[in-house]
Design a protein around this motif. Structure first.
Motif, PDB file in Angstrom:
ATOM      1  N   LEU A  65      19.472 -22.436 -14.471  1.00 53.51           N
ATOM      2  CA  LEU A  65      20.657 -22.350 -15.308  1.00 53.51           C
ATOM      3  C   LEU A  65      20.261 -22.398 -16.775  1.00 53.51           C
ATOM      4  O   LEU A  65      19.462 -23.251 -17.183  1.00 53.51           O
ATOM      5  N   ASP A  66      20.841 -21.530 -17.564  1.00 51.41           N
ATOM      6  CA  ASP A  66      20.581 -21.477 -19.002  1.00 51.41           C
ATOM      7  C   ASP A  66      20.882 -22.840 -19.639  1.00 51.41           C
ATOM      8  O   ASP A  66      21.995 -23.364 -19.529  1.00 51.41           O
ATOM      9  N   ALA A  67      19.887 -23.407 -20.302  1.00 47.17           N
ATOM     10  CA  ALA A  67      20.064 -24.714 -20.949  1.00 47.17           C
ATOM     11  C   ALA A  67      21.087 -24.660 -22.070  1.00 47.17           C
ATOM     12  O   ALA A  67      21.636 -25.694 -22.478  1.00 47.17           O
ATOM     13  N   GLY A  68      21.383 -23.458 -22.575  1.00 46.42           N
ATOM     14  CA  GLY A  68      22.361 -23.313 -23.649  1.00 46.42           C
ATOM     15  C   GLY A  68      23.774 -23.083 -23.152  1.00 46.42           C
ATOM     16  O   GLY A  68      24.677 -22.810 -23.963  1.00 46.42           O
ATOM     17  N   ARG A 145      22.969 -15.612 -19.495  1.00 51.27           N
ATOM     18  CA  ARG A 145      23.114 -16.516 -20.621  1.00 51.27           C
ATOM     19  C   ARG A 145      24.591 -16.810 -20.885  1.00 51.27           C
ATOM     20  O   ARG A 145      25.463 -16.023 -20.538  1.00 51.27           O
ATOM     21  N   GLY A 146      24.816 -17.971 -21.511  1.00 48.02           N
ATOM     22  CA  GLY A 146      26.169 -18.334 -21.910  1.00 48.02           C
ATOM     23  C   GLY A 146      27.137 -18.442 -20.758  1.00 48.02           C
ATOM     24  O   GLY A 146      26.821 -18.986 -19.695  1.00 48.02           O
ATOM     25  N   SER A 147      28.347 -17.897 -20.974  1.00 45.54           N
ATOM     26  CA  SER A 147      29.411 -18.010 -19.965  1.00 45.54           C
ATOM     27  C   SER A 147      29.041 -17.314 -18.666  1.00 45.54           C
ATOM     28  O   SER A 147      29.435 -17.757 -17.582  1.00 45.54           O
ATOM     29  N   GLN A 148      28.286 -16.207 -18.760  1.00 39.69           N
ATOM     30  CA  GLN A 148      27.887 -15.512 -17.540  1.00 39.69           C
ATOM     31  C   GLN A 148      26.937 -16.375 -16.713  1.00 39.69           C
ATOM     32  O   GLN A 148      26.986 -16.365 -15.476  1.00 39.69           O
ATOM     33  N   ALA A 149      26.084 -17.146 -17.373  1.00 37.30           N
ATOM     34  CA  ALA A 149      25.185 -18.054 -16.662  1.00 37.30           C
ATOM     35  C   ALA A 149      25.995 -19.141 -15.950  1.00 37.30           C
ATOM     36  O   ALA A 149      25.683 -19.510 -14.808  1.00 37.30           O
ATOM     37  N   GLU A 150      27.022 -19.639 -16.629  1.00 36.86           N
ATOM     38  CA  GLU A 150      27.866 -20.680 -16.026  1.00 36.86           C
ATOM     39  C   GLU A 150      28.546 -20.163 -14.764  1.00 36.86           C
ATOM     40  O   GLU A 150      28.534 -20.822 -13.714  1.00 36.86           O
ATOM     41  N   ILE A 151      29.133 -18.964 -14.870  1.00 37.52           N
ATOM     42  CA  ILE A 151      29.851 -18.393 -13.724  1.00 37.52           C
ATOM     43  C   ILE A 151      28.897 -18.106 -12.572  1.00 37.52           C
ATOM     44  O   ILE A 151      29.184 -18.426 -11.406  1.00 37.52           O
TER      45      ILE A 151
END
Length: 207
Positions: A65-68, A145-151
């Protein structure tokens, strides 16, 4: 031989014969040597081995998961990883006590039926464990990255947890007590709660 020496000898012989007679009389009463009971049953070993592999992928999902990403999602990933890592240590400890290998040669053979209704066996094992991500999906998560990584993470981990619950519930149904069954029930409870949270987070992101 004096009469005193003869008396002592006769007494010693009598005592020896008495001990032999007592041993013969007690022999049927004393338990026979038995083989030590197995630490884990075959079903328990199979479940634990496969859950080791399943937990290991959960750690991989959290690592990719992207740390950011959103700190709340990153924190959830760390919480899941910590929980799975603790359980993983317990599972490996059980296999060590049982003298069983970590890797299951017949993956999922202990589980009577798969989610699609096909029966697992040593000859016809499941192609994959329930809920596990493919190599392509893991690469997709690592690149997001970002929201796409979260989803992507929430979708994959929710599916992963659902598969873990399927396995744990099957083990609970097959086993008849013991620490492995209690652990399986706890996995169903905790991962079910985390699925609820991940579903809420996905809903907030329109997924």
């Amino acid at each position: 031989m004096s009469w005193r020496s003869g008396f002592r000898f006769a007494a010693w012989v009598g005592s020896a014969l008495l001990l032999v007679a007592m041993g013969a009389a007690l022999r049927p009463v004393l338990p026979a040597a038995t083989t030590a009971p197995a630490v884990l049953t075959e079903t328990e070993i199979g479940f634990v081995q496969d859950m080791v592999a399943h937990h290991s992928q959960a750690l991989l999902l959290a690592q990719r998961l992207d740390a950011g990403a959103d700190p709340f999602v990153v924190g959830l990933a760390r919480q899941i990883a910590d929980s799975q890592r603790t359980e993983l240590g317990m599972l490996l400890g059980w296999l060590r006590l049982a003298g069983a290998p970590v890797v299951n040669e017949h993956q999922m053979a202990w589980m009577p039926d798969s989610g699609d209704g096909h029966r697992h066996s040593a000859d016809h094992p499941a192609s994959t464990m329930p809920g596990t991500a493919s190599a392509a999906e893991l690469d997709e998560l690592a690149a997001a990255r970002g929201s796409q990584a979260e989803i992507t993470f929430l979708r994959l981990m929710r599916r992963h947890h659902a598969g873990g619950i399927e396995m744990a519930a099957a083990a609970d149904a097959l086993l008849t007590g013991g620490e492995v069954e209690r652990s399986a029930r706890e996995m169903v409870r905790t991962q079910g709660q985390e699925i609820g949270l991940m579903t809420l987070l996905l809903d907030r992101r329109g997924n």
